[in-house]
Design a protein around this motif. Structure first.
Motif, PDB file in Angstrom:
ATOM      1  N   PRO A   1       0.813  -1.221   0.000  1.00  0.00           N
ATOM      2  CA  PRO A   1       0.000   0.000   0.000  1.00  0.00           C
ATOM      3  C   PRO A   1       0.848   1.274   0.000  1.00  0.00           C
ATOM      4  O   PRO A   1       0.404   2.322  -0.452  1.00  0.00           O
ATOM      5  N   ILE A   2       2.088   1.178   0.519  1.00  0.00           N
ATOM      6  CA  ILE A   2       2.989   2.336   0.449  1.00  0.00           C
ATOM      7  C   ILE A   2       4.094   2.015  -0.531  1.00  0.00           C
ATOM      8  O   ILE A   2       4.619   0.891  -0.556  1.00  0.00           O
ATOM      9  N   MET A   3       4.416   2.993  -1.389  1.00  0.00           N
ATOM     10  CA  MET A   3       5.400   2.722  -2.427  1.00  0.00           C
ATOM     11  C   MET A   3       6.815   2.932  -1.894  1.00  0.00           C
ATOM     12  O   MET A   3       7.387   4.018  -2.017  1.00  0.00           O
ATOM     13  N   PHE A   4       7.359   1.886  -1.281  1.00  0.00           N
ATOM     14  CA  PHE A   4       8.721   1.960  -0.767  1.00  0.00           C
ATOM     15  C   PHE A   4       9.711   1.673  -1.888  1.00  0.00           C
ATOM     16  O   PHE A   4       9.359   1.057  -2.893  1.00  0.00           O
ATOM     17  N   LYS A   5      10.965   2.076  -1.645  1.00  0.00           N
ATOM     18  CA  LYS A   5      12.026   1.656  -2.557  1.00  0.00           C
ATOM     19  C   LYS A   5      12.329   0.189  -2.261  1.00  0.00           C
ATOM     20  O   LYS A   5      12.426  -0.193  -1.093  1.00  0.00           O
ATOM     21  N   ALA A   6      12.468  -0.622  -3.316  1.00  0.00           N
ATOM     22  CA  ALA A   6      12.770  -2.040  -3.076  1.00  0.00           C
ATOM     23  C   ALA A   6      14.160  -2.169  -2.459  1.00  0.00           C
ATOM     24  O   ALA A   6      14.391  -3.021  -1.602  1.00  0.00           O
ATOM     25  N   VAL A   7      15.081  -1.310  -2.920  1.00  0.00           N
ATOM     26  CA  VAL A   7      16.453  -1.332  -2.383  1.00  0.00           C
ATOM     27  C   VAL A   7      16.665  -0.021  -1.621  1.00  0.00           C
ATOM     28  O   VAL A   7      16.637   1.055  -2.221  1.00  0.00           O
ATOM     29  N   PRO A   8      16.857  -0.098  -0.302  1.00  0.00           N
ATOM     30  CA  PRO A   8      17.020   1.147   0.458  1.00  0.00           C
ATOM     31  C   PRO A   8      18.177   1.996  -0.082  1.00  0.00           C
ATOM     32  O   PRO A   8      19.186   1.456  -0.526  1.00  0.00           O
ATOM     33  N   LEU A   9      17.973   3.304  -0.055  1.00  0.00           N
ATOM     34  CA  LEU A   9      18.970   4.211  -0.631  1.00  0.00           C
ATOM     35  C   LEU A   9      20.229   4.293   0.238  1.00  0.00           C
ATOM     36  O   LEU A   9      20.141   4.430   1.462  1.00  0.00           O
ATOM     37  N   GLU A  10      21.369   4.194  -0.420  1.00  0.00           N
ATOM     38  CA  GLU A  10      22.642   4.469   0.262  1.00  0.00           C
ATOM     39  C   GLU A  10      23.362   5.514  -0.567  1.00  0.00           C
ATOM     40  O   GLU A  10      23.380   5.440  -1.796  1.00  0.00           O
ATOM     41  N   ALA A  11      23.947   6.514   0.097  1.00  0.00           N
ATOM     42  CA  ALA A  11      24.633   7.574  -0.645  1.00  0.00           C
ATOM     43  C   ALA A  11      25.800   8.088   0.189  1.00  0.00           C
ATOM     44  O   ALA A  11      25.891   7.816   1.384  1.00  0.00           O
ATOM     45  N   LEU A  12      26.674   8.834  -0.475  1.00  0.00           N
ATOM     46  CA  LEU A  12      27.815   9.433   0.237  1.00  0.00           C
ATOM     47  C   LEU A  12      27.566  10.932   0.381  1.00  0.00           C
ATOM     48  O   LEU A  12      27.057  11.558  -0.541  1.00  0.00           O
ATOM     49  N   CYS A  13      27.942  11.480   1.521  1.00  0.00           N
ATOM     50  CA  CYS A  13      27.812  12.935   1.642  1.00  0.00           C
ATOM     51  C   CYS A  13      29.102  13.530   2.186  1.00  0.00           C
ATOM     52  O   CYS A  13      29.841  12.870   2.918  1.00  0.00           O
ATOM     53  N   LYS A  14      29.340  14.791   1.768  1.00  0.00           N
ATOM     54  CA  LYS A  14      30.577  15.475   2.166  1.00  0.00           C
ATOM     55  C   LYS A  14      30.177  16.904   2.532  1.00  0.00           C
ATOM     56  O   LYS A  14      29.433  17.541   1.762  1.00  0.00           O
ATOM     57  N   PRO A  15      30.620  17.412   3.674  1.00  0.00           N
ATOM     58  CA  PRO A  15      30.221  18.785   4.027  1.00  0.00           C
ATOM     59  C   PRO A  15      30.636  19.778   2.943  1.00  0.00           C
ATOM     60  O   PRO A  15      31.716  19.647   2.365  1.00  0.00           O
ATOM     61  N   ARG A  16      29.764  20.744   2.668  1.00  0.00           N
ATOM     62  CA  ARG A  16      30.099  21.745   1.633  1.00  0.00           C
ATOM     63  C   ARG A  16      31.013  22.806   2.257  1.00  0.00           C
ATOM     64  O   ARG A  16      30.805  23.216   3.409  1.00  0.00           O
ATOM     65  N   ALA A  17      31.963  23.239   1.475  1.00  0.00           N
ATOM     66  CA  ALA A  17      32.978  24.166   1.995  1.00  0.00           C
ATOM     67  C   ALA A  17      32.328  25.434   2.574  1.00  0.00           C
ATOM     68  O   ALA A  17      32.713  25.897   3.655  1.00  0.00           O
ATOM     69  N   ASN A  18      31.297  25.972   1.884  1.00  0.00           N
ATOM     70  CA  ASN A  18      30.729  27.249   2.352  1.00  0.00           C
ATOM     71  C   ASN A  18      29.892  27.095   3.632  1.00  0.00           C
ATOM     72  O   ASN A  18      29.437  28.076   4.199  1.00  0.00           O
ATOM     73  N   MET A  19      29.691  25.842   4.076  1.00  0.00           N
ATOM     74  CA  MET A  19      28.886  25.630   5.281  1.00  0.00           C
ATOM     75  C   MET A  19      29.727  25.190   6.473  1.00  0.00           C
ATOM     76  O   MET A  19      29.185  24.880   7.537  1.00  0.00           O
ATOM     77  N   SER A  20      31.049  25.147   6.302  1.00  0.00           N
ATOM     78  CA  SER A  20      31.878  24.547   7.364  1.00  0.00           C
ATOM     79  C   SER A  20      31.723  25.296   8.690  1.00  0.00           C
ATOM     80  O   SER A  20      31.635  24.677   9.752  1.00  0.00           O
ATOM     81  N   THR A  21      31.677  26.641   8.653  1.00  0.00           N
ATOM     82  CA  THR A  21      31.563  27.394   9.910  1.00  0.00           C
ATOM     83  C   THR A  21      30.271  27.036  10.628  1.00  0.00           C
ATOM     84  O   THR A  21      30.250  26.772  11.830  1.00  0.00           O
ATOM     85  N   ILE A  22      29.170  26.996   9.873  1.00  0.00           N
ATOM     86  CA  ILE A  22      27.867  26.676  10.470  1.00  0.00           C
ATOM     87  C   ILE A  22      27.872  25.245  11.004  1.00  0.00           C
ATOM     88  O   ILE A  22      27.426  24.988  12.124  1.00  0.00           O
ATOM     89  N   LEU A  23      28.393  24.310  10.214  1.00  0.00           N
ATOM     90  CA  LEU A  23      28.358  22.901  10.625  1.00  0.00           C
ATOM     91  C   LEU A  23      29.178  22.669  11.896  1.00  0.00           C
ATOM     92  O   LEU A  23      28.801  21.852  12.734  1.00  0.00           O
TER      93      LEU A  23
END
Ligand code: HEM
Length: 256
Positions: free
Chosen positions: A231-253
């Motif tokens: 009844p709910i349209m799930f992804k058959a294969v759960p999403l996996e991804a890579l993330c890297k902090p963006r340079a312009n956000m380093s102070t905030i992060l």
């Protein structure tokens, strides 16, 4: 949860002498206040059933739509780049974006709408029942019949949508899809009451993720977009991804 809110209300009452202070109440708090005037309606059972219902209907629909959105963006780098450019232009890197920014991020809104067109979380909506004998599209439907609406098929109807299988958020830009029919939240009296909440939650979460991080796929291949059945349209294969902090956000992060 109800007891904790009841205790909070009592403390408020002790502080203010009454419970209708300016302090914002949670939804449970509002219902507990109503319990005083309408105890037969707002029973503890009613309140917990309503909260369970909202959690049940509101969480997986929202999270699965966010997962589809990220998956689509990882397979469509141009849209991802354009989304980040919109954030950089309108919000910048000096602060985290907040709910007041959402109206100024129209392309991002188009991305969520296009995701809901291709992957409506409830592809057959919820089952409805014809209250009386009626005709639907020329077919006789006896009263009492269960009626299911195939929103998934409606959203991919080539008679309405150009290249319906393609992810193209631009189709919604500048009112481009006005008059075209889609219904990811259903329609009519039983339409999803959580639509606004869902759109705001998804907007905030996704756009903060895009503002703060650069995202990429794992491996060379495209993200697998197969759907699971149910009844709910799930992804058959759960999403996996890579993330890297963006340079312009380093102070905030660093401050978080
Ligand atoms: C992307 C997120 C969401 C999607 C795609 C979605 C979609 C839907 C759909 C298709 C229906 C059935 C409408 C019909 O049959 O005509 C529905 C019903 C409902 N939704 Fe949502 N929903 C979402 C988020 C939420 C949230 C965040 C909440 C609440 C916190 C919520 C609460 C409900 C409730 C209570 C119903 C039943 C309404 C009734 O039967 O009268 N939904 N939703």
């Amino acid at each position: 949860m109800i007891d904790a809110e009841r205790e909070k209300l009592k403390q408020l009452e002790r502080k203010n002498g009454k419970d209708d202070s300016d302090e914002k109440k949670s939804m449970i708090g509002v219902m507990l206040s109503l319990q005083k005037t309408e105890p037969d309606v707002y029973t503890d059972t009613f309140i917990s059933a309503l909260v369970a219902n909202l959690l049940g209907t509101g969480t997986e629909t929202t999270s699965t739509t966010m997962e589809w959105t990220m998956a689509l963006l990882l397979n469509h780098r141009n849209a991802l780049k354009k989304a980040q450019e919109e954030i950089d232009l309108n919000v910048g890197g000096g602060r985290l974006l907040d709910k007041n920014d959402l109206p100024h991020l129209p392309y991002l809104h188009c991305i969520i709408t296009e995701t809901l067109r291709l992957y409506p979380a409830a592809p057959m909506l919820l089952p409805h029942e014809a209250s009386t004998d009626c005709k639907i599209h020329g077919y006789d439907v006896p009263g009492g019949s269960m009626v299911l609406v195939n929103a998934h098929a409606i959203h991919r109807d080539p008679a309405t949508w150009e290249d319906p299988e393609e992810f193209r958020p631009e189709r919604f830009e500048h009112g481009g899809a006005e008059g075209k029919f889609m219904m990811p939240f259903g329609m009519g009296r039983r339409k999803c009451p959580g639509e606004n909440l869902a759109m705001r939650t998804m907007g905030l979460v996704l756009w903060v993720l895009l503002q703060c991080f650069d995202w990429s796929r794992i491996g060379d291949g495209e993200v697998d977009m197969a759907t699971a059945t149910g009844p709910i349209m799930f992804k058959a294969v759960p999403l996996e991804a890579l993330c890297k902090p963006r340079a312009n956000m380093s102070t905030i992060l660093k401050k978080i």
